[in-house]
Design a protein around this motif. Structure first.
Motif, short mmCIF file in Angstrom:
data_model
loop_
_atom_site.label_atom_id
_atom_site.label_comp_id
_atom_site.label_asym_id
_atom_site.label_seq_id
_atom_site.Cartn_x
_atom_site.Cartn_y
_atom_site.Cartn_z
N ASP A 1 0.96 -1.27 -0.03
CA ASP A 1 -0.03 -0.05 0.02
C ASP A 1 0.90 1.32 0.03
O ASP A 1 0.63 2.40 -0.68
N GLU A 2 1.88 1.10 0.82
CA GLU A 2 2.86 2.54 0.95
C GLU A 2 3.48 2.74 -0.60
O GLU A 2 3.90 3.87 -0.94
N ILE A 3 4.05 1.51 -1.22
CA ILE A 3 4.65 1.76 -2.39
C ILE A 3 3.60 2.16 -3.73
O ILE A 3 3.94 3.14 -4.43
N ALA A 4 2.52 1.75 -3.62
CA ALA A 4 1.19 2.31 -4.28
C ALA A 4 1.02 3.65 -4.15
O ALA A 4 0.98 4.40 -5.10
N PHE A 5 1.14 4.15 -2.80
CA PHE A 5 0.95 5.63 -2.47
C PHE A 5 2.09 6.41 -3.24
O PHE A 5 1.57 7.44 -3.70
N LEU A 6 3.39 5.87 -2.92
CA LEU A 6 4.50 6.44 -3.17
C LEU A 6 4.15 6.78 -4.71
O LEU A 6 4.45 7.73 -5.26
N LYS A 7 4.11 5.63 -5.62
CA LYS A 7 4.16 5.75 -6.96
C LYS A 7 2.89 6.68 -7.60
O LYS A 7 3.25 7.46 -8.49
N SER A 8 1.83 6.88 -6.71
CA SER A 8 0.80 7.84 -7.12
C SER A 8 1.31 9.27 -7.10
O SER A 8 0.67 9.97 -7.73
N LYS A 9 2.15 9.55 -6.32
CA LYS A 9 2.74 10.80 -5.88
C LYS A 9 3.85 11.29 -6.96
O LYS A 9 4.32 12.28 -6.95
#
Length: 194
Positions: free
Chosen positions: A19-27
């Motif tokens: 989930d943290e990787i997904a959030f990071l990638k989204s930014k």
């Protein structure tokens, strides 16, 4: 967009959940620059901290006489920006220019603040990166005082063999604080010593 080199780099310091990787990638955004393009120029506010996916950059200062003084080079898996300007959001003291066509992951000031709030361990990650950069900068200052030009060049060559092959000799000389003629003399001397 391929963020894998950045994620692998971050993983050397901290573990992120899916989930943290997904959030990071989204930014994050990836931007491509052509050889010769500037990422930041003296006097402008540095808007991004950049991770180099591909290419090579130089960070340098131009003095009042128009003389260029190179502080650092950055290649794949390294960071580049005017850190002082980025952190304080004040005019940059340094230029960052691409020496090759380059591809960078761009972290804006606001995005980094969002990441710190949402993924607190990223604040620890960036602190560790800044601490390492600070220590490397201090050691470079000490080397400039304590080593001869020849010893500084040998250190540069040993520590950064991938960079030396990619940049002109006059830039290495600028980084070492010597003339290109003096660097040629050092290199000739080293050949004779072999």
């Amino acid at each position: 967009m391929n963020f894998d080199p950045l994620l692998k780099y971050i993983n050397n310091y901290i573990d992120l959940t899916d989930d943290e990787i997904a959030f990071l990638k989204s930014k994050l955004i990836i931007r491509k620059y052509l050889k010769g393009q500037y990422i930041v120029q003296q006097g402008d506010i540095c808007k991004y901290e950049c991770f180099v996916l591909k290419g090579c950059t130089k960070t340098f200062y131009v003095d009042k006489e128009g003389q260029e003084h190179i502080l650092m080079f950055s290649i794949e898996d390294w960071w580049t920006s005017d850190m002082g300007s980025f952190i304080t959001q004040t005019p940059a003291d340094f230029n960052v220019q691409c020496l090759e066509n380059s591809e960078l992951v761009m972290f804006s000031y606001d995005i980094i603040e969002d990441l710190y709030r949402e993924i607190p361990k990223l604040e620890r990650f960036f602190r560790q990166i800044i601490e390492r950069a600070f220590v490397a900068s201090q050691k470079r200052i000490v080397r400039s005082f304590s080593l001869s030009a020849k010893e500084q060049y040998l250190y540069f060559r040993d520590q950064y063999p991938l960079i030396e092959q990619r940049i002109p000799q006059y830039m290495i000389a600028s980084y070492l604080g010597i003339t290109k003629e003096f660097l040629s003399k050092i290199k000739s001397q080293l050949i004779l010593e072999q």
